[in-house]
Design a protein around this motif. Structure first.
Motif, PDB file in Angstrom:
ATOM      1  N   ASN A 249      36.577  31.609 -54.722  1.00  0.00           N
ATOM      2  CA  ASN A 249      35.772  30.396 -54.378  1.00  0.00           C
ATOM      3  C   ASN A 249      34.735  30.579 -53.059  1.00  0.00           C
ATOM      4  O   ASN A 249      33.681  30.109 -53.087  1.00  0.00           O
ATOM      5  CB  ASN A 249      36.811  29.214 -53.828  1.00  0.00           C
ATOM      6  N   ASP A 250      35.273  31.303 -52.163  1.00  0.00           N
ATOM      7  CA  ASP A 250      34.564  31.709 -51.046  1.00  0.00           C
ATOM      8  C   ASP A 250      33.600  33.025 -51.280  1.00  0.00           C
ATOM      9  O   ASP A 250      33.029  33.272 -50.230  1.00  0.00           O
ATOM     10  CB  ASP A 250      35.232  31.818 -49.869  1.00  0.00           C
ATOM     11  N   ARG A 251      33.777  33.606 -52.083  1.00  0.00           N
ATOM     12  CA  ARG A 251      32.879  34.737 -52.751  1.00  0.00           C
ATOM     13  C   ARG A 251      33.216  35.706 -51.520  1.00  0.00           C
ATOM     14  O   ARG A 251      32.330  36.510 -51.088  1.00  0.00           O
ATOM     15  CB  ARG A 251      31.548  34.824 -52.875  1.00  0.00           C
ATOM     16  N   ASN A 252      34.508  35.908 -51.307  1.00  0.00           N
ATOM     17  CA  ASN A 252      35.014  36.869 -50.054  1.00  0.00           C
ATOM     18  C   ASN A 252      36.002  37.650 -50.859  1.00  0.00           C
ATOM     19  O   ASN A 252      37.260  37.203 -50.660  1.00  0.00           O
ATOM     20  CB  ASN A 252      35.432  35.930 -48.917  1.00  0.00           C
ATOM     21  N   PHE A 253      35.952  38.806 -51.140  1.00  0.00           N
ATOM     22  CA  PHE A 253      36.917  39.769 -51.809  1.00  0.00           C
ATOM     23  C   PHE A 253      37.906  40.238 -50.546  1.00  0.00           C
ATOM     24  O   PHE A 253      38.909  40.653 -50.702  1.00  0.00           O
ATOM     25  CB  PHE A 253      36.230  40.941 -52.470  1.00  0.00           C
TER      26      PHE A 253
END
Length: 446
Positions: A249-253
């Protein structure tokens, strides 16, 4: 030789919901709902699953966790004989069976609690529950007070310090093993169970059946306190669940990768899931529905023992309300399987086959290879084999140059008709479409 659960993919069944059973148990005999559940087994196998976690099953008054009889299947589902037929059929399909063990609390209609209501301080069962006191009355009108799970007085807490309670519950497990040949227990509310009780349970169940699996429901805390050689084999990995949907959702791998590294010592033993009977459906949690398939790539290739909650393979949506979980536990008829079947179903089945066929995805060592906010690649090491997973959570196409930690000349993309990719100067260059991923088998010498 590895235990069966180390390479398992679970299918999570909530039988009261999926069969459309009545919400309240009226005490009358119902239909044999296990016949409906038996129709699910070929579908479950088609997804690559090798085990079933089914529960709650014990006779109860309402939602299934207010147990009234530990040695009787809930009559809304069917008889003990019907469940015995179901488990035998599961084993014929080479599916292991794990059931809910609701051992933290009982319902108010359980025989020991009813005896205290009737005989008060003269009841031989007054020490079976925590905090029983005849100096105050419960909010439900009982002539005594007691400790209740999270303040829900319809769920009085059992006293595991009492050896008679412990022995009774061990006898319950032995009953389910002897009568139905179950392969494991999922311990409800394991986070609040007495540690000595669980240690004793480990010793008792090891003597009952080889490779009997104990998995606990734990949300917060240091999972290694529960998962060790003395206590449980596994617990629910809520940390990874949260990091997966937040990471997409936060585009934060980075959130996912940090969590995997933090749990690396025990992560391969943890029970991983995208959703379950207590959590909003992952299809409802994700802001971008196209992330569903990459989420399942994570589930099937990151360290852990993966589980598919019924309906997840169709991208089913559902959100709980402050006082109702019914949207998470809908009735599904086997007659609707064909209508519900979608592209995601086939993709999950493909991932299931990959997980089955590549032992490095069972208990293989994890190695991070590439990490940015929107791209992520990692390896799972096996015996003379290597699998690399590559992911892109961006909406746009991305080109990844992934280092390969072994000497090799080419890779095979197992999700794209075995597409061959060259390895040049120790790296794979792969183009990933937006919201997509790849699972690569490395051909070379380890």
């Amino acid at each position: 030789m590895s235990a069966w659960y180390e390479k398992a993919i679970f299918y999570h069944m909530y039988p009261l919901g999926m069969t459309g059973a009545p919400k309240q148990n009226t005490g009358t005999e119902g239909a044999d709902q296990f016949r409906k559940l038996e129709q699910w087994l070929p579908h479950i196998k088609s997804l690559g699953c090798t085990a079933i976690y089914i529960g709650p099953l014990f006779e109860s008054a309402s939602h299934g966790y207010d147990t009234t009889d530990y040695k009787q299947t809930d009559r809304r589902l069917g008889s003990n004989e019907a469940f015995g037929r179901f488990t035998a059929l599961c084993h014929e399909h080479e599916l292991r069976v794990v059931v809910d063990g609701v051992f933290n609390h009982t319902g108010r209609n359980f025989f020991a609690f009813r005896d205290i209501q009737e005989k008060k301080w003269d009841s031989p069962f007054k020490d079976w529950y925590k905090g029983v006191s005849f100096d105050w009355q419960s909010p439900l009108g009982d002539p005594f007070g007691y400790e209740a799970w999270q303040g829900h007085f319809e769920l009085p807490c059992l006293n595991h310090a009492n050896p008679k309670v412990r022995q009774y519950l061990f006898d319950v497990i032995r009953f389910w093993v002897d009568e139905f040949d179950i392969d494991g227990i999922r311990l409800d509310c394991a986070n609040v169970l007495d540690f000595r009780f669980m240690e004793e349970m480990r010793r008792e169940t090891e003597a009952m059946k080889e490779d009997f699996w104990l998995m606990g429901e734990v949300i917060h805390g240091d999972y290694s306190r529960w998962v060790n050689d003395r206590m449980l084999h596994s617990v629910t990995n809520y940390e990874l669940h949260k990091s997966i949907y937040s990471g997409f959702n936060d585009r934060n791998f980075f959130e996912i990768a940090h969590n995997v590294r933090r749990l690396e010592a025990i992560g391969r033993s943890l029970y991983t899931f995208a959703d379950n009977h207590d959590e909003d459906r992952i299809a409802s949690k994700l802001r971008t529905r196209e992330h569903l398939f990459p989420v399942y790539i994570c589930l099937m290739t990151l360290p852990g023992i993966p589980s598919i909650y019924y309906g997840g393979e169709w991208g089913m949506e559902g959100k709980r309300t402050p006082d109702c979980d019914e949207a998470l536990r809908p009735a599904v008829s086997p007659d609707d399987f064909e209508k519900l079947h979608c592209e995601l179903t086939d993709k999950i089945a493909r991932l299931g086959a990959i997980h089955r066929d590549y032992e490095e995805l069972h208990m293989g060592r994890y190695q991070e290879l590439l990490l940015t906010n929107r791209q992520y690649a990692f390896a799972r090491h096996g015996n003379n084999r290597l699998i690399i997973t590559a992911l892109n959570n961006d909406d746009q196409e991305a080109v990844l140059n992934i280092p390969v930690p072994i000497a090799a000349s080419e890779a095979v993309n197992l999700l794209e008709d075995n597409e061959i990719l060259p390895i040049t100067d120790g790296k794979i260059q792969i183009t990933l479409q937006g919201c997509s991923g790849a699972v690569l088998k490395i051909k070379g010498e380890l």
